[in-house]
Scaffold this motif. Structure first.
Motif, PDB file in Angstrom:
ATOM      1  N   UNK A   1       4.392  36.478   5.180  1.00  0.00           N
ATOM      2  CA  UNK A   1       5.649  36.256   4.516  1.00  0.00           C
ATOM      3  C   UNK A   1       5.790  36.427   3.071  1.00  0.00           C
ATOM      4  N   UNK A   2       6.425  36.966   2.377  1.00  0.00           N
ATOM      5  CA  UNK A   2       6.452  36.899   0.865  1.00  0.00           C
ATOM      6  C   UNK A   2       8.033  36.077   0.591  1.00  0.00           C
ATOM      7  N   UNK A   3       7.590  35.328  -0.715  1.00  0.00           N
ATOM      8  CA  UNK A   3       8.774  34.631  -1.391  1.00  0.00           C
ATOM      9  C   UNK A   3       8.584  34.495  -2.823  1.00  0.00           C
ATOM     10  N   UNK A   4       9.497  34.272  -3.792  1.00  0.00           N
ATOM     11  CA  UNK A   4       9.432  34.232  -4.928  1.00  0.00           C
ATOM     12  C   UNK A   4       8.706  32.694  -5.173  1.00  0.00           C
ATOM     13  N   UNK A   5       7.907  32.517  -5.971  1.00  0.00           N
ATOM     14  CA  UNK A   5       7.154  31.176  -6.360  1.00  0.00           C
ATOM     15  C   UNK A   5       8.238  30.186  -6.819  1.00  0.00           C
ATOM     16  N   UNK A   6       8.043  28.965  -6.562  1.00  0.00           N
ATOM     17  CA  UNK A   6       9.136  27.978  -7.127  1.00  0.00           C
ATOM     18  C   UNK A   6       8.727  27.624  -8.556  1.00  0.00           C
ATOM     19  N   UNK A   7       9.728  27.226  -9.208  1.00  0.00           N
ATOM     20  CA  UNK A   7       9.232  27.021 -10.801  1.00  0.00           C
ATOM     21  C   UNK A   7       8.764  25.737 -10.784  1.00  0.00           C
TER      22      UNK A   7
ATOM     23  N   UNK B   1       5.156  36.417  -6.917  1.00  0.00           N
ATOM     24  CA  UNK B   1       5.501  36.479  -5.386  1.00  0.00           C
ATOM     25  C   UNK B   1       4.188  35.868  -4.787  1.00  0.00           C
ATOM     26  N   UNK B   2       4.618  35.074  -3.827  1.00  0.00           N
ATOM     27  CA  UNK B   2       3.619  34.136  -3.149  1.00  0.00           C
ATOM     28  C   UNK B   2       3.521  34.872  -1.651  1.00  0.00           C
ATOM     29  N   UNK B   3       2.545  35.124  -1.160  1.00  0.00           N
ATOM     30  CA  UNK B   3       2.321  35.660   0.042  1.00  0.00           C
ATOM     31  C   UNK B   3       1.540  34.575   0.934  1.00  0.00           C
ATOM     32  N   UNK B   4       2.008  34.413   2.164  1.00  0.00           N
ATOM     33  CA  UNK B   4       1.166  33.359   2.765  1.00  0.00           C
ATOM     34  C   UNK B   4       1.085  34.146   4.283  1.00  0.00           C
ATOM     35  N   UNK B   5      -0.087  34.196   4.525  1.00  0.00           N
ATOM     36  CA  UNK B   5      -0.592  34.780   5.879  1.00  0.00           C
ATOM     37  C   UNK B   5      -0.206  33.514   7.253  1.00  0.00           C
ATOM     38  N   UNK B   6       0.529  34.173   7.887  1.00  0.00           N
ATOM     39  CA  UNK B   6       1.016  33.348   9.032  1.00  0.00           C
ATOM     40  C   UNK B   6       0.125  33.274  10.231  1.00  0.00           C
ATOM     41  N   UNK B   7      -0.359  34.565  10.727  1.00  0.00           N
ATOM     42  CA  UNK B   7      -0.939  34.853  11.689  1.00  0.00           C
ATOM     43  C   UNK B   7      -1.903  35.683  11.644  1.00  0.00           C
TER      44      UNK B   7
END
Length: 101
Positions: A19-25, A53-59
């Motif tokens: 999943x990708x999301x904008x990084x938090x300030x 952009x932060x990418x987190x591997x979930x599975x």
């Protein structure tokens, strides 16, 4: 949001779902209204141009050849079912540019 992978050194297909999301300030500052409620956020002009952009591997999924073939056949069956309505007429993918002329 996506998947990344390939064939690993053990000869398996490796899929990493992420999943990708904008990084938090690092910080956020808001105006406080006279009644104590939060007002609009004060924007840091320097950080308006920077977007991380932060990418987190979930599975992580590993498939050997036989399992990959079985999953492929299963997916093909599901896609074929999506493409047909109850009467067997093709309905998907839908025409996204408008009605046919």
């Amino acid at each position: 949001h996506g998947v990344w992978g390939g064939i690993n050194p053990q000869g398996e297909i490796e899929l990493n779902f992420y999943e990708e999301s904008d990084s938090l300030p690092q910080w956020s500052e808001c105006l406080v209204a006279p009644d104590g409620s939060l007002g609009p956020e004060m924007m840091d002009e320097e950080n308006l141009e920077v977007r991380e952009v932060v990418r987190r591997i979930n599975t992580r999924v590993l498939l050997n050849y036989n399992t990959a073939r079985a999953v492929l056949e299963w997916l093909e069956d599901r896609v074929a079912a999506l493409e047909m309505d109850e009467s067997g007429m093709a309905v998907y993918p839908r025409n996204i540019t408008g009605p046919e002329q």
